[in-house]
Design an enzyme around this catalytic site. Sequence first.
Site, PDB file in Angstrom:
ATOM      1  NE  ARG A  38      60.280   5.650 -77.566  1.00  0.00           N
ATOM      2  CZ  ARG A  38      59.981   4.956 -76.478  1.00  0.00           C
ATOM      3  NH1 ARG A  38      60.065   3.646 -76.484  1.00  0.00           N
ATOM      4  NH2 ARG A  38      59.613   5.560 -75.368  1.00  0.00           N
ATOM      5  CB  SER A 107      59.522  -3.967 -78.005  1.00  0.00           C
ATOM      6  OG  SER A 107      60.261  -2.776 -78.130  1.00  0.00           O
ATOM      7  CE  LYS A 136      56.391   2.277 -76.953  1.00  0.00           C
ATOM      8  NZ  LYS A 136      56.702   0.905 -77.425  1.00  0.00           N
TER       9      LYS A 136
END
Length: 210
Positions: A38, A107, A136
Amino acid sequence: MKDFKLYTITGEEFHPDRDLVTVMEQAIIGGSDIIQLRDKTNSKKVVFEKAKQLRELTQKYGVTFIVNDHIDVALAVDADGIHIGQDDLPIEEARKIVGENKIIGLSTHAIEEAREAERAGADYIGVGPIFHTNSKVDVVDPVTTDYIRQVVKEITIPFVAIGGIKLHNVDQVIEAGAARICAISEIVGAEDVSSVCQQFIEKINQKVKS
């Protein structure tokens, strides 16, 4: 897709003095059976180079490799699959691009999203964030372990609990019904990455057996 227990996502901000591949290799040695790249800040070229390195590493160990968001990069390095969010391409459209043989994860933050993901053909879903997380920036409010219990009752595809999960609170997550755990900072930011992964696996195994 192969079943899994420990899903580790890259988070280079948590280990600024250590190499990405070295850290992720230690996670694999410790028991991580899915690795996700990511990277929401670097250029596509940089993401591609990292993906190539991690694809080589995961192939060496026979571990599943997922790329977050960058479908083109995932295809370019022949990753095992992609992970997308609620604001990305619909699963049906992503499936047209990646084909039937690639894994698609999504998600989810509410049971309605989980139901839709299963209906649309997701291979697995992320369930979270369970707790507050700093991994995040655009994170939604914690969904708590109540959401795990809802998913256990209704959803048949695999799910992985994610968001603020640490060694000190993972028991709550497993007791709610999660058999697959995802962690970022607790793993990649650890001094002994492999040991932390082993401890997560032990906790999962203890609860699942009992």
